[in-house]
Write a protein that holds these residues in place. Structure first.
Motif, PDB file in Angstrom:
ATOM      1  N   TYR A   1      -4.471  15.499   8.368  1.00 45.02           N
ATOM      2  CA  TYR A   1      -4.527  14.723   7.126  1.00 45.02           C
ATOM      3  C   TYR A   1      -3.307  13.831   6.927  1.00 45.02           C
ATOM      4  O   TYR A   1      -3.169  13.230   5.873  1.00 45.02           O
ATOM      5  N   GLN A   2      -2.407  13.779   7.917  1.00 46.34           N
ATOM      6  CA  GLN A   2      -1.286  12.863   7.826  1.00 46.34           C
ATOM      7  C   GLN A   2      -1.800  11.426   7.943  1.00 46.34           C
ATOM      8  O   GLN A   2      -2.725  11.150   8.708  1.00 46.34           O
ATOM      9  N   PRO A   3      -1.217  10.491   7.197  1.00 46.50           N
ATOM     10  CA  PRO A   3      -1.680   9.100   7.306  1.00 46.50           C
ATOM     11  C   PRO A   3      -1.346   8.523   8.672  1.00 46.50           C
ATOM     12  O   PRO A   3      -0.276   8.795   9.230  1.00 46.50           O
ATOM     13  N   LYS A   4      -2.281   7.767   9.197  1.00 47.74           N
ATOM     14  CA  LYS A   4      -2.064   7.140  10.490  1.00 47.74           C
ATOM     15  C   LYS A   4      -1.148   5.939  10.327  1.00 47.74           C
ATOM     16  O   LYS A   4      -1.211   5.212   9.338  1.00 47.74           O
ATOM     17  N   LYS A   5      -0.284   5.739  11.323  1.00 45.90           N
ATOM     18  CA  LYS A   5       0.657   4.633  11.260  1.00 45.90           C
ATOM     19  C   LYS A   5      -0.070   3.298  11.401  1.00 45.90           C
ATOM     20  O   LYS A   5      -1.053   3.188  12.123  1.00 45.90           O
ATOM     21  N   ASN A   6       0.451   2.323  10.680  1.00 43.54           N
ATOM     22  CA  ASN A   6      -0.103   0.959  10.716  1.00 43.54           C
ATOM     23  C   ASN A   6      -1.582   0.936  10.360  1.00 43.54           C
ATOM     24  O   ASN A   6      -2.390   0.251  10.977  1.00 43.54           O
ATOM     25  N   SER A   7      -1.955   1.729   9.387  1.00 43.43           N
ATOM     26  CA  SER A   7      -3.350   1.765   8.954  1.00 43.43           C
ATOM     27  C   SER A   7      -3.401   1.599   7.439  1.00 43.43           C
ATOM     28  O   SER A   7      -2.374   1.594   6.742  1.00 43.43           O
TER      29      SER A   7
ATOM     30  N   GLU B   1      -4.392   3.726   5.389  1.00 43.43           N
ATOM     31  CA  GLU B   1      -3.998   4.960   4.722  1.00 43.43           C
ATOM     32  C   GLU B   1      -2.527   4.929   4.322  1.00 43.43           C
ATOM     33  O   GLU B   1      -2.145   5.505   3.301  1.00 43.43           O
ATOM     34  N   GLU B   2      -1.686   4.284   5.142  1.00 42.42           N
ATOM     35  CA  GLU B   2      -0.267   4.217   4.799  1.00 42.42           C
ATOM     36  C   GLU B   2      -0.058   3.483   3.485  1.00 42.42           C
ATOM     37  O   GLU B   2       0.804   3.845   2.687  1.00 42.42           O
ATOM     38  N   GLU B   3      -0.845   2.432   3.237  1.00 40.77           N
ATOM     39  CA  GLU B   3      -0.718   1.708   1.985  1.00 40.77           C
ATOM     40  C   GLU B   3      -1.165   2.552   0.807  1.00 40.77           C
ATOM     41  O   GLU B   3      -0.631   2.429  -0.296  1.00 40.77           O
ATOM     42  N   GLU B   4      -2.140   3.422   1.013  1.00 39.27           N
ATOM     43  CA  GLU B   4      -2.619   4.261  -0.071  1.00 39.27           C
ATOM     44  C   GLU B   4      -1.563   5.252  -0.545  1.00 39.27           C
ATOM     45  O   GLU B   4      -1.607   5.714  -1.679  1.00 39.27           O
ATOM     46  N   TYR B   5      -0.597   5.575   0.324  1.00 29.84           N
ATOM     47  CA  TYR B   5       0.394   6.582  -0.037  1.00 29.84           C
ATOM     48  C   TYR B   5       1.535   5.988  -0.867  1.00 29.84           C
ATOM     49  O   TYR B   5       2.575   6.610  -0.999  1.00 29.84           O
TER      50      TYR B   5
ATOM     51  N   ALA C   1       0.171  10.271  -6.664  1.00 27.29           N
ATOM     52  CA  ALA C   1      -0.729  11.389  -6.343  1.00 27.29           C
ATOM     53  C   ALA C   1      -0.835  11.572  -4.828  1.00 27.29           C
ATOM     54  O   ALA C   1      -0.806  12.701  -4.321  1.00 27.29           O
ATOM     55  N   CYS C   2      -0.936  10.452  -4.106  1.00 24.61           N
ATOM     56  CA  CYS C   2      -1.000  10.536  -2.649  1.00 24.61           C
ATOM     57  C   CYS C   2       0.337  10.993  -2.070  1.00 24.61           C
ATOM     58  O   CYS C   2       0.378  11.718  -1.078  1.00 24.61           O
ATOM     59  N   GLN C   3       1.436  10.574  -2.695  1.00 28.52           N
ATOM     60  CA  GLN C   3       2.741  11.038  -2.237  1.00 28.52           C
ATOM     61  C   GLN C   3       2.893  12.544  -2.439  1.00 28.52           C
ATOM     62  O   GLN C   3       3.494  13.228  -1.613  1.00 28.52           O
ATOM     63  N   ALA C   4       2.354  13.054  -3.542  1.00 28.92           N
ATOM     64  CA  ALA C   4       2.377  14.503  -3.765  1.00 28.92           C
ATOM     65  C   ALA C   4       1.567  15.224  -2.688  1.00 28.92           C
ATOM     66  O   ALA C   4       1.975  16.280  -2.182  1.00 28.92           O
TER      67      ALA C   4
ATOM     68  N   SER D   1      -1.439   3.587 -12.152  1.00 29.47           N
ATOM     69  CA  SER D   1      -2.255   2.540 -12.772  1.00 29.47           C
ATOM     70  C   SER D   1      -1.604   1.169 -12.588  1.00 29.47           C
ATOM     71  O   SER D   1      -2.283   0.170 -12.329  1.00 29.47           O
ATOM     72  N   GLN D   2      -0.276   1.110 -12.710  1.00 25.96           N
ATOM     73  CA  GLN D   2       0.427  -0.144 -12.508  1.00 25.96           C
ATOM     74  C   GLN D   2       0.301  -0.632 -11.066  1.00 25.96           C
ATOM     75  O   GLN D   2       0.172  -1.828 -10.798  1.00 25.96           O
ATOM     76  N   LEU D   3       0.348   0.331 -10.115  1.00 28.13           N
ATOM     77  CA  LEU D   3       0.180  -0.037  -8.709  1.00 28.13           C
ATOM     78  C   LEU D   3      -1.205  -0.611  -8.453  1.00 28.13           C
ATOM     79  O   LEU D   3      -1.369  -1.512  -7.623  1.00 28.13           O
ATOM     80  N   VAL D   4      -2.231  -0.085  -9.139  1.00 32.85           N
ATOM     81  CA  VAL D   4      -3.579  -0.630  -8.996  1.00 32.85           C
ATOM     82  C   VAL D   4      -3.608  -2.077  -9.479  1.00 32.85           C
ATOM     83  O   VAL D   4      -4.225  -2.954  -8.862  1.00 32.85           O
ATOM     84  N   VAL D   5      -2.911  -2.333 -10.599  1.00 31.90           N
ATOM     85  CA  VAL D   5      -2.849  -3.709 -11.114  1.00 31.90           C
ATOM     86  C   VAL D   5      -2.185  -4.625 -10.095  1.00 31.90           C
ATOM     87  O   VAL D   5      -2.676  -5.718  -9.799  1.00 31.90           O
ATOM     88  N   GLU D   6      -1.056  -4.159  -9.518  1.00 30.48           N
ATOM     89  CA  GLU D   6      -0.350  -4.989  -8.544  1.00 30.48           C
ATOM     90  C   GLU D   6      -1.170  -5.201  -7.279  1.00 30.48           C
ATOM     91  O   GLU D   6      -1.053  -6.238  -6.628  1.00 30.48           O
ATOM     92  N   ALA D   7      -1.990  -4.201  -6.930  1.00 29.49           N
ATOM     93  CA  ALA D   7      -2.753  -4.298  -5.682  1.00 29.49           C
ATOM     94  C   ALA D   7      -3.955  -5.232  -5.808  1.00 29.49           C
ATOM     95  O   ALA D   7      -4.308  -5.918  -4.844  1.00 29.49           O
ATOM     96  N   TYR D   8      -4.575  -5.266  -6.988  1.00 30.93           N
ATOM     97  CA  TYR D   8      -5.842  -5.990  -7.101  1.00 30.93           C
ATOM     98  C   TYR D   8      -5.818  -7.143  -8.110  1.00 30.93           C
ATOM     99  O   TYR D   8      -6.834  -7.787  -8.317  1.00 30.93           O
ATOM    100  N   LYS D   9      -4.680  -7.414  -8.740  1.00 32.88           N
ATOM    101  CA  LYS D   9      -4.626  -8.505  -9.699  1.00 32.88           C
ATOM    102  C   LYS D   9      -4.843  -9.834  -8.980  1.00 32.88           C
ATOM    103  O   LYS D   9      -4.169 -10.133  -8.001  1.00 32.88           O
TER     104      LYS D   9
END
Length: 587
Positions: A53-59, A61-65, A69-72, A265-273
């Protein structure tokens, strides 16, 4: 309490009991060994689970972390990896401190037990031998006594018979005396063996057996004590890792407490604004008179007419046109009913370039123009940062090569300074390319942020491909990027962009002119050029010579305009032209 006095007659039972004790110890060793295997397998499964379940490098999934919550969750995976390590520690400690130690102790215990019971059996054999001697002397004494009685009776009978001669009587008397003497000797032997047996028996039951059984008792008590110590060690080894396991669990709790819903929530705004503004209200259309529809002040399609900064869709559009709305070519043009436009929209094919690209599986544009303005700005900023890091890396490498060249100049025995010129020129060229690339992306970034003019106009100034006076149709397409029916397109802009990039790319390499040929050569042997800077040749092949051997054993040759490199001078036969003072041959 002593086994020697209490269990003096239980030799066989003690032998069985001590063997049972060794079996119990071996069973405990087997139990601990299986526990260590379970701990290892458990640790391995935990590590595999964490790795899975570790995020794959250069994928993606890394951005999702980036989200808390994903960092936890990632912290939980890391802590579980450390948690697995503690179970490996348990297994290693149990193996070294319990399994190995007890296995060695069992071997020593078996040897000691064997020695004690060997002494016991030896004492038993000794007492049995004495008993057999006693029984033999007793039987012999009994036989001699019976023979003496019969001889005495025979003598008395012969002495009472008047018909028997005196010689026969004398013979019977002597025989009786011999028998009596044999009986006396047997009696003495029997008495001697009896005393010896009683002495041996007393020593056996009061000295030998108690000592042997006492040693066996001490051996058994040491075995029991050793099992107790091992069980205690078993628990202590588990207890030793509890604090570290507790820290792992505390790390998971701390990661859980760091979850911040507002930040996510703020990260979602920055990601999709997207950076667009909502469309304005649609006016009522009266079918009894020509439509007079105006777009609200905050409508995106009206931004050009008001002289406000243009918001671009995909980094290229002048304004966002909604599906139902067609741009008026002139203010006097009458509007068609909304139902007609809706039908037209449903039957027409979309002309938005980025949608078609996605449908065809096309590549992402270099300037990220397929993204909304805000997302495009972020991507361009990220690209600029990456290029600046690469430039800094190349500059550090250039500084290192320069320092090395200075060292070679001061100490020629350490190396040839000229050997670094090629590498230094290559690094400098890479820096220049990266800087041009960074300037290109910075220009696009400045365009998005509103610091520079529109990219279409800037491209026209740089490339000179557009002439506003002679090509109004092209100019109109570059400004609006809209088709005559009012829909969005960017085909022409893409073509101009490719031309600009191609022109810039060609300018970078026009300065390098190939070296002229100074002769020809013929390959005497086949050479596989596997290292960088070398070229492969086939025996008998003829090639051009562009640089002579400068004493290092290599000659630079060319096959065609694209293929050139070095080959060993001994592998080719070189023929220089007349300007090279005749032909020279290197073999």
């Amino acid at each position: 309490m002593s086994w020697g006095t209490e269990l003096w007659d239980q030799f066989d039972n003690l032998e069985k009991h001590t063997q049972w004790g060794i079996d119990i110890l071996e069973k405990y060793i087997k139990f601990v060994k299986e526990r260590t295997e379970i701990e290892l397998n458990y640790a391995k499964q935990l590590r595999n689970l964490s790795k899975k379940y570790q995020p794959k490098k250069n994928s993606k999934e890394e951005e999702e972390y980036r989200y808390t919550a994903c960092q936890a969750f990632l912290s939980t995976l890391n802590e579980m990896n450390d948690y697995a390590g503690q179970h490996e520690v348990i297994s290693e400690n149990m193996t070294s401190q319990i399994t190995v130690e007890l296995a060695r102790y069992v071997q020593e215990l078996k040897q000691e037990r064997k020695s004690h019971f060997h002494d016991g059996r030896k004492a038993q054999q000794q007492i049995e031998t004495c008993w057999k001697q006693l029984e033999s002397s007793k039987r012999r004494f009994e036989r001699d006594c019976r023979e003496a009685d019969r001889a005495q009776q025979y003598f008395e009978k012969m002495d009472a018979d008047i018909n028997v001669t005196k010689a026969d009587v004398e013979k019977a008397r002597q025989q009786a005396q011999i028998r009596h003497q044999m009986a006396d000797d047997s009696k003495a032997d029997y008495s001697s063996y009896l005393q010896k047996f009683n002495l041996e028996q007393h020593e056996y039951y009061h000295t030998h057996i108690p000592n042997i059984f006492q040693k066996i008792q001490e051996m058994e008590e040491r075995r029991i004590e050793r099992i107790g110590e091992s069980v205690k060690t078993y628990a202590e080894l588990d207890r030793q890792v509890i604090p570290i396991i507790g820290k792992c669990l505390d790390g998971i709790v701390k990661a859980a407490e760091s979850v911040d819903p507002k930040n996510d929530s703020q990260l979602v705004v920055e990601a999709y604004k997207s950076g667009f503004e909502p469309p304005g209200d649609i006016e009522f259309e009266d079918y009894t008179q020509p439509m007079k529809r105006t777009v609200s002040d905050n409508s995106l399609s009206n931004s050009r007419g008001d002289g406000k900064p243009e918001l671009k869709f995909g980094g290229k559009s002048k304004g966002k046109l909604w599906p139902f709305i067609k741009k008026n070519k002139s203010p006097k043009q009458q509007k068609e009913p909304l139902s007609h436009r809706f039908n037209e929209f449903m039957t027409s094919k979309p002309k938005i370039h980025c949608f078609r690209s996605l449908k065809r599986g096309g590549a992402t544009p270099e300037d990220f123009s397929n993204l909304p303005p805000e997302q495009r700005r972020k991507k361009l900023q990220q690209k600029v940062d990456e290029l600046n890091k690469e430039i800094q890396k190349e500059m550090d490498q250039r500084d290192a090569i320069t320092k090395m060249k200075d060292v070679y100049l001061k100490n020629p025995q350490m190396g040839d300074p000229a050997s670094l010129d090629h590498k230094l020129a290559e690094v400098s060229q890479n820096i220049e390319k990266l800087r041009l690339e960074a300037q290109k992306f910075e220009a696009w970034l400045a365009e998005v942020e509103g610091r520079l003019p529109a990219r279409g106009e800037q491209s026209r100034r740089q490339s000179g491909l557009y002439d506003t006076q002679s090509a109004p149709a092209v100019n109109n397409c570059a400004q609006d990027r809209e088709s005559p029916d009012g829909s969005y397109t960017e085909e022409q802009s893409q073509e101009s962009e490719v031309k600009v990039l191609a022109t810039d790319f060609d300018d970078e390499f026009d300065d390098e002119e190939p070296l002229p040929a100074i002769g020809t050569c013929k390959a005497l042997y086949t050479f596989e050029g596997q290292n960088e800077g070398t070229i492969s040749v086939v025996e008998g092949e003829t090639l051009y010579v562009i640089e002579e051997d400068k004493g290092d054993g290599w000659t630079r040759i060319r096959r065609n305009e694209d293929e050139e490199g070095y080959v060993p001078t001994s592998y080719v036969e070189v023929y220089l032209d007349k300007n090279a003072k005749g032909a020279k041959t290197y073999i």
